[in-house]
Design a protein around this motif. Structure first.
Motif, PDB file in Angstrom:
ATOM      1  N   UNK A 264       0.816  -1.204   0.000  1.00 55.91           N
ATOM      2  CA  UNK A 264       0.000   0.000   0.000  1.00 55.91           C
ATOM      3  C   UNK A 264       0.855   1.260   0.000  1.00 55.91           C
ATOM      4  N   UNK A 265       2.159   1.094  -0.219  1.00 49.38           N
ATOM      5  CA  UNK A 265       3.119   2.202  -0.326  1.00 49.38           C
ATOM      6  C   UNK A 265       3.233   3.008   0.979  1.00 49.38           C
ATOM      7  N   UNK A 266       2.987   2.365   2.100  1.00 45.25           N
ATOM      8  CA  UNK A 266       3.048   3.094   3.357  1.00 45.25           C
ATOM      9  C   UNK A 266       4.490   3.401   3.762  1.00 45.25           C
ATOM     10  N   UNK A 267       5.463   2.736   3.126  1.00 41.25           N
ATOM     11  CA  UNK A 267       6.861   3.014   3.437  1.00 41.25           C
ATOM     12  C   UNK A 267       7.466   4.070   2.516  1.00 41.25           C
ATOM     13  N   UNK A 268       6.752   4.457   1.474  1.00 42.49           N
ATOM     14  CA  UNK A 268       7.332   5.374   0.504  1.00 42.49           C
ATOM     15  C   UNK A 268       7.595   6.753   1.108  1.00 42.49           C
ATOM     16  N   UNK A 269       6.794   7.155   2.098  1.00 42.83           N
ATOM     17  CA  UNK A 269       6.980   8.462   2.699  1.00 42.83           C
ATOM     18  C   UNK A 269       8.160   8.480   3.662  1.00 42.83           C
ATOM     19  N   UNK A 270       8.452   7.379   4.288  1.00 42.26           N
ATOM     20  CA  UNK A 270       9.554   7.330   5.259  1.00 42.26           C
ATOM     21  C   UNK A 270      10.262   5.985   5.133  1.00 42.26           C
ATOM     22  N   UNK A 271      11.171   5.837   4.173  1.00 41.33           N
ATOM     23  CA  UNK A 271      11.850   4.546   3.972  1.00 41.33           C
ATOM     24  C   UNK A 271      12.728   4.204   5.172  1.00 41.33           C
ATOM     25  N   UNK A 272      12.948   2.928   5.421  1.00 44.76           N
ATOM     26  CA  UNK A 272      13.776   2.521   6.572  1.00 44.76           C
ATOM     27  C   UNK A 272      15.236   2.915   6.379  1.00 44.76           C
ATOM     28  N   UNK A 273      15.919   3.017   7.482  1.00 51.19           N
ATOM     29  CA  UNK A 273      17.335   3.358   7.466  1.00 51.19           C
ATOM     30  C   UNK A 273      18.177   2.102   7.289  1.00 51.19           C
ATOM     31  N   UNK A 274      19.233   2.219   6.481  1.00 53.84           N
ATOM     32  CA  UNK A 274      20.138   1.084   6.285  1.00 53.84           C
ATOM     33  C   UNK A 274      20.787   0.685   7.604  1.00 53.84           C
ATOM     34  N   UNK A 275      21.176   1.668   8.387  1.00 50.02           N
ATOM     35  CA  UNK A 275      21.817   1.389   9.671  1.00 50.02           C
ATOM     36  C   UNK A 275      20.859   0.656  10.611  1.00 50.02           C
ATOM     37  N   UNK A 302      12.893 -13.087  10.324  1.00 47.43           N
ATOM     38  CA  UNK A 302      12.425 -11.709  10.217  1.00 47.43           C
ATOM     39  C   UNK A 302      13.568 -10.733   9.982  1.00 47.43           C
ATOM     40  N   UNK A 303      14.800 -11.201  10.159  1.00 46.27           N
ATOM     41  CA  UNK A 303      15.954 -10.348   9.872  1.00 46.27           C
ATOM     42  C   UNK A 303      15.982  -9.907   8.418  1.00 46.27           C
ATOM     43  N   UNK A 304      15.323 -10.662   7.547  1.00 47.55           N
ATOM     44  CA  UNK A 304      15.305 -10.325   6.122  1.00 47.55           C
ATOM     45  C   UNK A 304      14.308  -9.205   5.828  1.00 47.55           C
ATOM     46  N   UNK A 305      13.301  -9.069   6.673  1.00 54.41           N
ATOM     47  CA  UNK A 305      12.217  -8.123   6.410  1.00 54.41           C
ATOM     48  C   UNK A 305      12.710  -6.686   6.246  1.00 54.41           C
ATOM     49  N   UNK A 306      13.569  -6.150   7.156  1.00 51.53           N
ATOM     50  CA  UNK A 306      13.980  -4.747   6.992  1.00 51.53           C
ATOM     51  C   UNK A 306      14.604  -4.449   5.635  1.00 51.53           C
ATOM     52  N   UNK A 307      15.387  -5.378   5.092  1.00 51.22           N
ATOM     53  CA  UNK A 307      16.015  -5.142   3.794  1.00 51.22           C
ATOM     54  C   UNK A 307      15.030  -5.355   2.650  1.00 51.22           C
ATOM     55  N   UNK A 308      14.086  -6.281   2.840  1.00 50.73           N
ATOM     56  CA  UNK A 308      13.099  -6.511   1.789  1.00 50.73           C
ATOM     57  C   UNK A 308      12.162  -5.321   1.621  1.00 50.73           C
ATOM     58  N   UNK A 309      12.042  -4.489   2.647  1.00 53.63           N
ATOM     59  CA  UNK A 309      11.147  -3.342   2.571  1.00 53.63           C
ATOM     60  C   UNK A 309      11.669  -2.244   1.657  1.00 53.63           C
TER      61      UNK A 309
END
Length: 394
Positions: A264-275, A302-309
């Motif tokens: 639903x593009x809810x991450x497009x406004x505030x993408x996660x930080x690589x760090x 679930x460790x894969x989820x942050x990068x998959x986002x």
């Protein structure tokens, strides 16, 4: 007649040398216990008293309701307190004579406590502190569970916990968060039932998510951080392994939830930080490496989820979750572990992916037909594998 005759007869038998003193005492105690049990069983209130009590209670409540506006505030609170204390006192009074009514009276006492608190908050215009009211109710429900050890209070506490946590998302203070954590920890620590520990664990998880809101956390990964923080329970309560199924359940819900929301593009406004994604992934891997438990292996994925986002279409995350769900199902079947929940999780993942990526692209009849074929094929494959192993059941 039994009490008098048995005492006299036992004394005669002892004087005649037919009974020793110990046997005679056991006979007397047995007859006393039998008579007391018979009296408890036969002690039933007359029908007229029951009907009269109901009518009296209805008339009393009708009178109070009709004159509620003119009753002084302190008298209103005093009435409910009186009913509450009366229920608890009556429960203790009939605890031995009529034990089947004890739980009902205690539940009524708890209901009058809730009513008393509601009257206090309404009378003194504390509508802005409704969240506090829910947490007080939860604390009292847990206290009832610890004192009276009845599963009905577990259900009440579970409902109160859900309402308290969900009502707290609009705003909650730090002191109230600490209070909720202490109460939830007591629920988890002092109960022995898995049912209680499961709800206590979920309550703590909800409170940890509230901490992220209170700390003005601007990222999207706080639910995952809350799951990592809850790992402390595994460090201090390793022997209580049954509740770890809840840990796995929350991980599964989070994986599906992230898949739904990322599309639903809810991450497009505030993408996660690589760090942050890196730190979170390391933390999830560490959860498994510390214990090396198979159930925690699936949580660590679930460790894969942050990068998959970072791939905002959700396709990569969908593929990863699909592979994990299928692998979990196959592993449960290969190791002769229960496959029910693994199968349900796989189906939920299938339906989620199906509705997200296929619903708008197929005719409705073809949509359900293909879905049915997927479920049927998976069920047939599991059945055939069990049949070849020789342990198939009808």
């Amino acid at each position: 007649m039994i009490q008098v005759s048995i005492d006299k007869k036992v004394r005669e038998w002892q004087e005649a040398g037919l009974l020793d003193e110990a046997t005679g005492k056991r006979l007397v105690d047995y007859e006393y216990e039998q008579r007391a049990a018979s009296e408890r069983q036969n002690h039933k209130p007359p029908v007229l008293i029951i009907v009269g009590s109901i009518l009296l209670a209805l008339s009393l409540f009708s009178f109070v309701a009709a004159n509620w506006q003119v009753i002084p505030d302190l008298l209103k609170i005093g009435l409910f307190l009186l009913f509450m204390v009366g229920c608890y006192a009556l429960a203790e009074r009939v605890r031995l004579k009529a034990p089947k009514y004890v739980t009902l009276l205690r539940v009524l006492g708890f209901a009058f406590f809730v009513a008393t608190m509601a009257v206090i908050f309404t009378t003194y215009h504390l509508s802005g502190q409704v969240t506090l009211l829910f947490w007080i109710i939860l604390a009292m429900a847990i206290l009832h569970r610890l004192l009276y050890k009845h599963v009905f209070f577990t259900i009440i506490a579970a409902i109160a916990a859900f309402v308290a946590v969900t009502s707290s998302f609009d705003g909650i203070g730090f002191i109230l968060i600490v209070f909720g954590l202490i109460v939830s920890w007591a629920w988890f620590h002092f109960t022995e039932e898995t049912f209680d520990r499961t709800f206590a664990w979920l309550t703590v998880y909800g409170l940890l998510n509230l901490i992220g809101q209170y700390a003005d956390y601007e990222g999207r990964l706080w639910p995952l951080w809350s799951l990592v923080i809850l790992h402390v329970f595994l460090l201090f309560y390793r022997e209580r392994a049954a509740w770890q199924a809840t840990y796995l359940f929350v991980a599964a819900v989070l994986s599906i939830g992230y898949l739904i929301h990322v599309t639903e593009r809810w991450l497009s406004q505030r993408p996660p930080s690589i760090f942050e994604a890196t730190l979170l992934s390391i933390a999830f891997v560490a959860v498994y490496l510390i214990h090396r438990r198979s159930d925690l292996l699936w949580v660590s994925f679930l460790a894969i989820v942050p990068f998959a986002l970072f791939e905002d279409t959700g396709v990569l995350l969908a593929i990863i979750i699909e592979v994990i769900a299928l692998s979990y199902l196959i592993r449960q079947d290969m190791t002769r572990q229960p496959t029910t929940f693994a199968f349900i999780y796989f189906l939920v993942v299938q339906l989620t992916i199906y509705f997200i990526y296929v619903w708008d692209r197929l005719d409705i009849s073809l949509f359900f037909f293909i879905g049915a074929l997927i479920v049927f094929a998976l069920s047939l494959a599991l059945w055939w594998r069990n049949r070849t192993k020789g342990d198939v059941t009808t």
